[in-house]
Enzyme design. Structure first.
Site, PDB file in Angstrom:
ATOM      1  CD  GLU A   1      45.714  25.043 -59.550  1.00 38.74           C
ATOM      2  OE1 GLU A   1      45.565  25.875 -58.630  1.00 38.74           O
ATOM      3  OE2 GLU A   1      46.760  24.915 -60.199  1.00 38.74           O
TER       4      GLU A   1
ATOM      5  N   GLY B   1      38.201  26.696 -62.015  1.00 40.93           N
ATOM      6  CA  GLY B   1      37.893  25.813 -63.119  1.00 40.93           C
ATOM      7  C   GLY B   1      38.090  26.551 -64.429  1.00 40.93           C
TER       8      GLY B   1
ATOM      9  NE  ARG C   1      37.279  24.872 -75.264  1.00 47.14           N
ATOM     10  CZ  ARG C   1      37.848  25.989 -74.839  1.00 47.14           C
ATOM     11  NH1 ARG C   1      38.237  26.910 -75.704  1.00 47.14           N
ATOM     12  NH2 ARG C   1      38.019  26.203 -73.564  1.00 47.14           N
TER      13      ARG C   1
ATOM     14  NE  ARG D   1       8.007  -0.731 -77.871  1.00 49.93           N
ATOM     15  CZ  ARG D   1       9.151  -1.292 -78.282  1.00 49.93           C
ATOM     16  NH1 ARG D   1       9.778  -0.828 -79.347  1.00 49.93           N
ATOM     17  NH2 ARG D   1       9.667  -2.297 -77.618  1.00 49.93           N
TER      18      ARG D   1
ATOM     19  N   GLY E   1       9.203   7.314 -71.864  1.00 45.72           N
ATOM     20  CA  GLY E   1       8.413   7.139 -70.647  1.00 45.72           C
ATOM     21  C   GLY E   1       9.165   6.358 -69.580  1.00 45.72           C
TER      22      GLY E   1
ATOM     23  CD  GLU F   1      39.292  19.845 -73.366  1.00 44.92           C
ATOM     24  OE1 GLU F   1      39.254  19.361 -72.224  1.00 44.92           O
ATOM     25  OE2 GLU F   1      40.342  20.018 -73.988  1.00 44.92           O
TER      26      GLU F   1
END
Lengths: 364, 418
Positions: B141, B145, B272, B297, B371, B395
């Site tokens: 509400e 919380g 959960r 890379r 990056g 949760e």
């Protein structure tokens, strides 16, 4: 099917080793660390648990069926929970036995394994670590060169437990671009055990530097004969062992800090009733549990015959960090008392810090 | 027996969802992130038949029937283990779209955890037929919380005792729009029947979509998981049948055997670990992408090299990977215990704490490692970071779950450790 529950047989081993850890190791740990020696009756009792013999098949003098890393890590966690120096002392013969079990030629197994497991605790050891910051088991500075049927080995080793009394050594050396292991008996010319080392932690465990000056051994002493060894695979048995020991050390530190925090009062209530303390404890417990599950998983992969280097390395890296974090917080939760040697947490922090450098110091 | 073998049906399911993730979810993930008010009907319509086929009871897996294998031996339940894998894999595809998946969702989980067999049948059957439907859970509400005991939404009996009348405001209702308005679903609303009774007075009520007096008043604009609607719902003399209170009606009279708040807690034990699984699905997406991007890379990860000999990037990647694995194993343990019918509240909160933290860390680190590319909307990495962040909040925040873990470890009540 995914399960986290040990078998009945494994649970029995866990319970037995835990009882030994609590009744025998814990009460003697402080003095052992201070005096830098472990009472022989504790080792004898620990040997009676039969952990190594149960990993060695009957044909080589043991009473085990198949070597299981998973069972090994379950026991190792409990030993670590008792005392790390004593655990490493007791597990020292593994450093010699497990590599022979995995890679030894039939002749090597027949010759050495019965000596290790028939009778009482026998000091056999291994020398992997080298005294330099850039130590890397894949690029050793100890070198083995073959001439005809003889290997000539030269180098400098460190952190070899029980070396002063060891009957024989498994010495790791670079041969070409691989790492190989050589069985060297006590008294071999050119092999010198130097003074006992002194470290921040594991102070009750006698470890030594070794010098190898043109040590000559017959080619038959090369572990695995012509096949040799795969050092990375072998190190996985060390990684999971050390991860399990780290979990045991950390679990001990968590429990001690938890109990202390519940009983120590400040401002009219137990300090554990403050979120600052409670949250630290929650995180410690979560990390211990996570490291344990990662260790189980890596050991399970090893027993399944999978290439487990990734899992074992991750489990060890995780447990290394976890052990430092958990033991450090235990010291913090005890505050000033945590810094005093009468409480074990400062010792656990000294021991916990070591795991990142302990590669090769234990095996299951 | 300690075992890490994933059951074959789960492996197959994960394979299927991975394909779905690659071919259906990933290609539209960016679009819906940028068009948060549009509903992803392409994804919904594609996945709905699969959900409907399974009765849509994605959370209702305790069907009571003992499954046996071909030798007649009882087969262990794998419902929650399966679900954790499904949620993880869908979230790997796209966490926002995963949250739009039709079916029982959190509302269904609440019905499952607290409803009578009759109620489960009545409320969950719809997910096996017709058009796509959703069910949501309304707990938070505006003024409370994590402190759910402070709920102010009221439920009072009508004078004839045949109806409940709900009044109050709920916010942050995940999928609230779809459940309350856009489908023939329902919202499970937690409301108090007796504001003086605190937690004992809080009960779950099922409010059918379209019930007069229930209005969606606002849709939030979020940091991540944007395609999933997050609704504010106001209840203004909203009348619902008496039988829509979850659990047997007698619970209202009994203070000690309150199925109400305990029901909420039991729901959390189931949900959960699944939120944790979702978190780790996003983390895995970021981890895999970053590792392969860097590998292409020329940045390789060497396992088993001592930490002081690793490169900085190597160390980050190894750390991300091990943290992720640690979280996932905690999830597996929590759901395995759930399947075995064992008490798992501690494990559920442990998994949630760890996974919330890991997903946040891994995705934030991924942005750093790549990056400017990581920060760019050309790639999904920045989105994954925003999507992941909610998992340490909803949760039960990481802090509330730490509190739960600590209470359990220390043997403290909620009064002793606040």
């Amino acid at each position: 099917m995914i399960s986290f529950t040990p078998s009945e047989e494994q649970q029995l081993i866990i319970d037995t080793v835990r009882r030994y850890a609590v009744d025998r190791m814990r009460p003697a740990a402080y003095e052992a660390d201070e005096k830098r020696t472990i009472p022989q009756d504790i080792i004898a009792r620990g040997w009676d648990l039969g952990l190594l013999p149960s990993a060695i098949p009957e044909q080589y003098g043991g009473f085990g069926e198949a070597h299981q890393a998973l069972t090994g890590v379950l026991a190792a966690e409990e030993l670590g929970y008792g005392d790390l120096s004593m655990a490493l002392y007791l597990m020292t013969p593994n450093l010699f036995a497990i590599p022979i079990l995995h890679y030894g030629t039939e002749e090597q197994k027949q010759k050495w394994l019965p000596r290790l497991v028939e009778g009482g605790f026998a000091p056999y050891t291994a020398a992997l670590v080298e005294p330099r910051w850039s130590f890397d088991p894949h690029a050793l500075h100890t070198v083995a060169e073959r001439e005809g049927n003889v290997y000539e080995i030269t180098g400098h080793k460190a952190m070899a437990p029980l070396a002063a009394e060891a009957q024989a050594f498994l010495v790791y050396a670079r041969e070409g671009d691989t790492t190989q292991a050589f069985i060297i008996e006590r008294g071999t010319e050119g092999l010198t055990v130097l003074e006992r080392e002194s470290f921040m932690g594991i102070r009750a465990l006698p470890t030594y530097e070794l010098r190898l000056d043109d040590v000559h051994v017959p080619a038959s002493c090369r572990l695995g004969g012509e096949q040799g060894i795969d050092i990375d695979h072998l190190m996985n048995y060390s990684r999971v062992a050390l991860a399990a020991l780290a979990v045991g050390v950390a679990r001990g530190a968590f429990e001690y800090a938890r109990d202390y925090a519940k009983q120590r009062e400040a401002f009219g209530k137990p300090i554990a009733q403050n979120q600052a303390i409670a949250f630290m404890l929650a995180e410690m417990a979560i990390e211990v549990e996570a490291a344990r599950l990662m260790t189980y998983e890596a050991a399970w992969h090893l027993d399944k015959g999978h290439n487990a280097t990734q899992q074992a390395a991750l489990a060890k890296a995780y447990a290394d960090e976890m052990a430092l974090m958990v033991t450090d917080r235990a010291v913090q939760i005890l505050g000033g008392h945590g810094y005093i040697r009468e409480h074990p947490v400062e010792r656990w922090l000294r021991n916990g810090r070591g795991f990142s450098t302990f590669l090769g110091l234990a095996m299951v | 027996m300690i075992d890490f073998e994933i059951p074959t049906p789960i492996k197959r399911q994960v394979q299927f969802i991975t394909m779905l993730g690659e071919q259906v979810m990933r290609p539209v993930a960016r679009y819906y992130d940028e068009h948060e008010t549009e509903r992803p009907w392409d994804y919904i319509n594609l996945i709905w038949p699969t959900i409907r086929e399974r009765g849509g009871r994605s959370f209702s897996i305790e069907d009571g029937k003992e499954k046996t294998d071909k030798d007649g031996k009882p087969r262990p339940r794998i419902g929650y283990l399966m679900l954790a894998h499904v949620v993880e894999a869908l979230s790997w595809g796209d966490a926002g779209l995963y949250l739009c998946t039709p079916g029982g969702g959190l509302g269904g989980a609440a019905v499952d955890a607290t409803g009578t067999p009759e109620q489960k049948e009545r409320f969950l059957k719809r997910f096996g037929e017709g058009e796509p439907k959703w069910a949501a859970m309304a707990m938070t509400e505006p003024h409370c919380g994590s402190d759910t005991a402070a709920i102010r939404t009221t439920a009072r009996l009508s004078e004839d005792g045949k109806e409940w009348i709900l009044n109050g405001e709920k916010i942050f209702v995940t999928g609230g729009l779809m459940a309350a308005k856009e489908s023939r679903g329902f919202v499970v609303v937690w409301a108090t029947v007796d504001p003086s009774a605190g937690r004992a007075g809080i009960k779950p009520f099922v409010v059918e979509a379209g019930t007069p007096g229930m209005t969606v008043t606002k849709l939030e604009h979020k940091h991540g998981i944007r395609v999933s609607d997050t609704a504010a719902i106001v209840f203004n003399d909203c009348r619902i049948p008496y039988d829509n209170i979850l659990g047997s009606p007698e619970v209202v009279k009994s203070d000690t055997e309150s199925k109400g708040f305990k029901g909420a807690m039991k729901t959390f034990d189931a949900t959960r670990p699944l939120v944790a699984a979702s978190a780790l699905g996003i983390a895995r997406a970021a981890l895999e992408f970053t590792a392969s991007y860097l590998k292409e890379r020329g940045v390789k990860v060497r396992y088993g090299v001592a930490p002081h000999l690793q490169t900085a990037v190597e160390r980050d990647l190894i750390n991300m990977e091990m943290q992720h694995r640690a979280g996932w194993l905690l999830v597996l343990k929590a759901v395995t215990k759930m399947d075995a019918g064992e008490e798992n509240a501690l494990d559920a909160s442990m998994a949630k704490v760890k996974a919330g933290q890991v997903a946040t860390y891994v995705t934030q680190k991924a942005v750093e490692l790549l990056g400017p590319e990581g920060y760019s909307c050309k790639l999904l990495v920045e989105k994954w970071m925003r999507d992941a962040r909610i998992n340490d909040i909803y949760e039960g925040t990481g802090q509330i779950n730490r509190l739960i873990v600590a209470r359990r470890l220390l043997g403290y009540t909620s009064r002793e450790l606040r």
